[in-house]
Design a protein around this motif. Structure first.
Motif, PDB file in Angstrom:
ATOM      1  N   ASP A  83     -14.149   1.575  13.589  1.00 13.21           N
ATOM      2  CA  ASP A  83     -13.854   1.023  15.035  1.00 13.21           C
ATOM      3  C   ASP A  83     -13.255   1.902  15.924  1.00 13.21           C
ATOM      4  N   ALA A  84     -12.578   2.658  15.394  1.00 13.06           N
ATOM      5  CA  ALA A  84     -11.870   3.647  16.656  1.00 13.06           C
ATOM      6  C   ALA A  84     -12.936   4.578  16.981  1.00 13.06           C
ATOM      7  N   ALA A  85     -13.824   5.187  15.767  1.00 13.62           N
ATOM      8  CA  ALA A  85     -15.009   5.931  16.366  1.00 13.62           C
ATOM      9  C   ALA A  85     -15.877   5.342  17.206  1.00 13.62           C
ATOM     10  N   ASP A  86     -16.078   4.237  16.774  1.00 13.65           N
ATOM     11  CA  ASP A  86     -17.314   3.328  17.603  1.00 13.65           C
ATOM     12  C   ASP A  86     -16.853   3.277  19.130  1.00 13.65           C
TER      13      ASP A  86
ATOM     14  N   GLY B 272     -18.233  13.615   8.081  1.00 12.08           N
ATOM     15  CA  GLY B 272     -17.324  12.780   7.914  1.00 12.08           C
ATOM     16  C   GLY B 272     -17.357  11.204   7.932  1.00 12.08           C
ATOM     17  N   PRO B 273     -16.416  10.313   7.722  1.00 11.99           N
ATOM     18  CA  PRO B 273     -16.601   9.103   7.462  1.00 11.99           C
ATOM     19  C   PRO B 273     -16.993   8.215   8.598  1.00 11.99           C
ATOM     20  N   TYR B 274     -16.930   8.699   9.763  1.00  6.15           N
ATOM     21  CA  TYR B 274     -17.255   7.742  10.968  1.00  6.15           C
ATOM     22  C   TYR B 274     -18.352   8.273  11.909  1.00  6.15           C
ATOM     23  N   SER B 275     -18.680   7.648  13.020  1.00  4.52           N
ATOM     24  CA  SER B 275     -19.669   7.781  13.597  1.00  4.52           C
ATOM     25  C   SER B 275     -19.488   9.360  14.570  1.00  4.52           C
TER      26      SER B 275
END
Length: 679
Positions: free
Chosen positions: A434-437, A467-470
């Protein structure tokens, strides 16, 4: 994949199954919930993929609506009576595998056993749950608790950082430095590892340990090795996810295994540490097997004291188990030389390069320094000077990415724009999807680039820095800090745009990154000061939080002192005093500035009244305001910070307020003030 398999009949409960899958995905993660129309990619064989999902599942939820038994084929035959019915097959197979099965009745009654085919008649004898429209939310909460009880490993993927897949061939050369890929094997810390293993397997129900060391000293590598050793002994062990709910630790009480929870970057995660401490104590109450909390920090600084004096007895009691000093990681010159030589051979093998024949470099202060120097020599050719290692690696990374993009035909890719986006990701450090998005959503405003251009560059960054995020921070941290320093020097407006447009959490993360980088990159002071001038009051409040969180706050404290000198304390007043009262010796420069500013304001009315009174009474009393000011300021400074040693004295030389009384007052304030409010 494991997780929950959602079994349902399309003509009976498709929408209900979708709502339940969505709920469980948010609780356990989407990758832990299998529902056919969501988890299957176009072109995949339906039976094969469905069968694979079922075979990997940990638990099956059979969603049963009012028409589940009565749905028929065109010829009037009940679907449940058809031998090839997929709903029936999935339930039968779950029972054959011995999976926990939960019948979930959506606004309907339990199934009559006699109306079920013989091969799934067990479903009618299995305890189920009712989900009603009027109690939908609470009913699903009960479902989650039931699933955790029956398949407790569901909580682990959200609790611990997942080990990455193999390092992608498209990743930049510097990615071999990242500890999770294990390109350089763990060596040279056998004694420390043995001590931590002994602590972990001790008979205590729950306890905490702290490992300290500067960035790049190998704390995370050590923790990963400890987790691997304990996993071999059938422990649950891992590095906790950045935003993992403490509830997930309590849920692991259902798993009859000892557990180690590792938390990195503890200085900036104090609220989570307090929540984890409660969860560890709760688990220990429910489970006799050991529970351990291992904290990784830059130093054993000011952050530990509030935990040991916390208002909550359970938190205090847990940290009371930390009886000795933290485990401090150091690195001797022979150890760093060994790391350098080992890294050269490992990186050459990983990247298919010859091992250079050169003497070990001088100047390595940490394991990361030694590894980075080895990589720069293997990939770049020739040994760079110590301060040129990280700039060389950044250049090599950019060249690698540019070549990939050209080979792909992506002509519009701009390295400068990639650097800006990577810098913002490194500053804001998203620690959840969520923080990455949310950061990606703000990137057009933060960079001034069109959304389509941002999307293209974000996609390429995912190729280069997986990595794990966008979008992910550039790692290791030292390389990320080098990128930030170079980018902000070329495009200083990024810092001010961030201060004007980002959220408080994003700005706080950015200031932590900048504060930690100041020793190696003092030029970043300019970026911090520029950010503070965009919104002085807001930045001052966030800076106070950061200076208390940083293990070594002296360089950042000097910057904060300039901010306070330029803008004053604004409306913070006593709140600023509360923050600085928690700082150790590294915050002395901030304490002095805050004290002066605060006391200037606090004593001003008294001094003004004294001046008026002295003028009206007698010219001989004109010096009284100055004497009173000195008395007030000296007493206040000595009370708040003993190191100032400015306590006024009486004519006979005794202090105006005795040291014993001051100590008692400080102890009272500590017991009833900031120490009890931490966390």
């Amino acid at each position: 994949m494991g997780g929950v398999f959602i079994n349902y009949r399309v003509k009976d409960s498709a929408l209900g199954a979708a709502a339940i899958a969505d709920f469980l995905s948010r609780r356990f993660g989407a990758e832990q919930v299998f529902r056919d129309c969501v988890n299957m990619r176009p072109g995949e064989s339906y039976p094969d993929q469905l069968r694979a999902g079922l075979e990997a599942a940990d638990v099956l939820v059979a969603v049963i609506g009012p028409d589940w038994l009565t749905v028929t084929d065109d010829d009037g035959t009940r679907r449940i009576d058809v031998p090839g019915d997929w709903v029936r097959f999935e339930i039968r197979r779950a029972f054959e595998r011995g999976l926990p099965v939960v019948p979930l009745f959506l606004d309907t009654d339990p199934l009559p056993v006699t109306e079920l085919p013989a091969d799934i008649r067990q479903l009618g004898l299995t305890q189920g749950m009712s989900v009603r429209n009027v109690t939908f939310g609470p009913d699903l909460d009960r479902l989650r608790d039931w699933l955790v009880d029956k398949a407790p490993t569901l909580v682990i993927p959200k609790l611990f950082v997942r080990p990455p897949a193999a390092r992608p061939a498209t990743a930049v050369p510097s990615s071999v430095l990242r500890s999770e890929y294990g390109v350089v094997p763990f060596t040279g810390r056998d004694e420390v590892l043995a001590d931590l293993l002994a602590w972990a397997v001790d008979s205590a129900a729950c306890s905490v340990q702290v490992v300290t060391g500067p960035s790049g000293m190998g704390k995370t590598r050590l923790a990963r090795q400890l987790c691997a050793k304990l996993a071999d002994r059938d422990w649950l062990a891992g590095i906790v996810h950045g935003q993992a709910p403490a509830m997930e630790i309590r849920d692991t009480a259902a798993i009859d295994k000892p557990m180690l929870v590792v938390v990195d970057d503890v200085e900036i995660r104090m609220n989570q540490i307090v929540a984890l401490a409660h969860a560890v104590a709760d688990r220990a109450d429910k489970r006799a097997t050991p529970t351990r909390l291992l904290l990784l920090a830059s130093s054993a600084g000011d952050w530990l004291l509030p935990l040991r004096r916390h208002a909550e007895p359970r938190v205090r009691e847990l940290f009371a188990t930390l009886t000795g000093p933290p485990v401090a990681l150091t690195a001797s010159r022979p150890f760093l030389r060994q790391q350098y030589e080992l890294a050269r051979s490992c990186y050459a093998a990983e990247l298919d390069r010859p091992v250079p024949a050169a003497a070990p470099p001088d100047g390595s202060a940490s394991v990361l320094d030694a590894h980075a120097a080895a990589l720069a020599e293997v990939v770049g050719g020739g040994r760079p000077a110590p301060d040129a290692v990280l700039p060389r690696l950044l250049r090599l990374d950019r060249t690698h990415l540019w070549r990939l993009a050209r080979a792909d035909g992506t002509i519009a890719l701009e390295i400068a724009d990639l650097g800006a986006i990577a810098t913002l990701a490194t500053l804001c450090r998203p620690d959840s999807a969520d923080a990455a998005d949310a950061l990606v959503h703000r990137l057009p405003d933060l960079t001034g680039l069109p959304e389509a251009v941002v999307a293209q560059h974000v996609a390429w960054l995912a190729v280069a820095h997986p990595g794990p995020y966008s979008v992910n921070a550039v790692r290791p941290d030292a390389l990320g800090a080098q990128l930030v320093a170079a980018t902000l020097l070329a495009r200083p407006s990024i810092a001010t745009t961030l201060a004007a447009n980002a959220t408080d959490d994003q700005i706080t993360a950015a200031m932590v990154v900048l504060g930690r980088a100041l020793r190696r990159h003092p030029e970043l002071r300019t970026a911090l000061l520029d950010m503070s001038r965009v919104a002085p009051e807001r930045m001052l409040g966030l800076s106070m939080t950061v200076v208390a969180a940083l293990g070594d706050s002296e360089p950042f404290g000097e910057v904060l002192s300039i901010i306070i000198a330029e803008n004053g304390l604004g409306t913070m007043g006593i709140e600023a005093m509360d923050h600085v009262s928690r700082l150790g010796t590294s915050g002395d420069v901030v304490k002095a500035t805050v004290l002066d500013k605060f006391l200037d304001v606090a004593t001003a009315p008294i001094v003004a009244m004294t001046k008026d009174a002295a003028t009206n009474l007698s010219p001989a009393l004109t010096s009284l305001p100055d004497v009173l000011t000195q008395l007030l300021m000296g007493t206040a400074k000595s009370f708040i910070d003993p190191k100032h040693n400015e306590m006024p004295t009486l004519p006979d030389g005794r202090p105006f307020v005795s040291p014993t009384l001051l100590q008692l007052l400080r102890q009272f304030m500590d017991d009833n003030g900031s120490g009890g409010r931490s966390g």
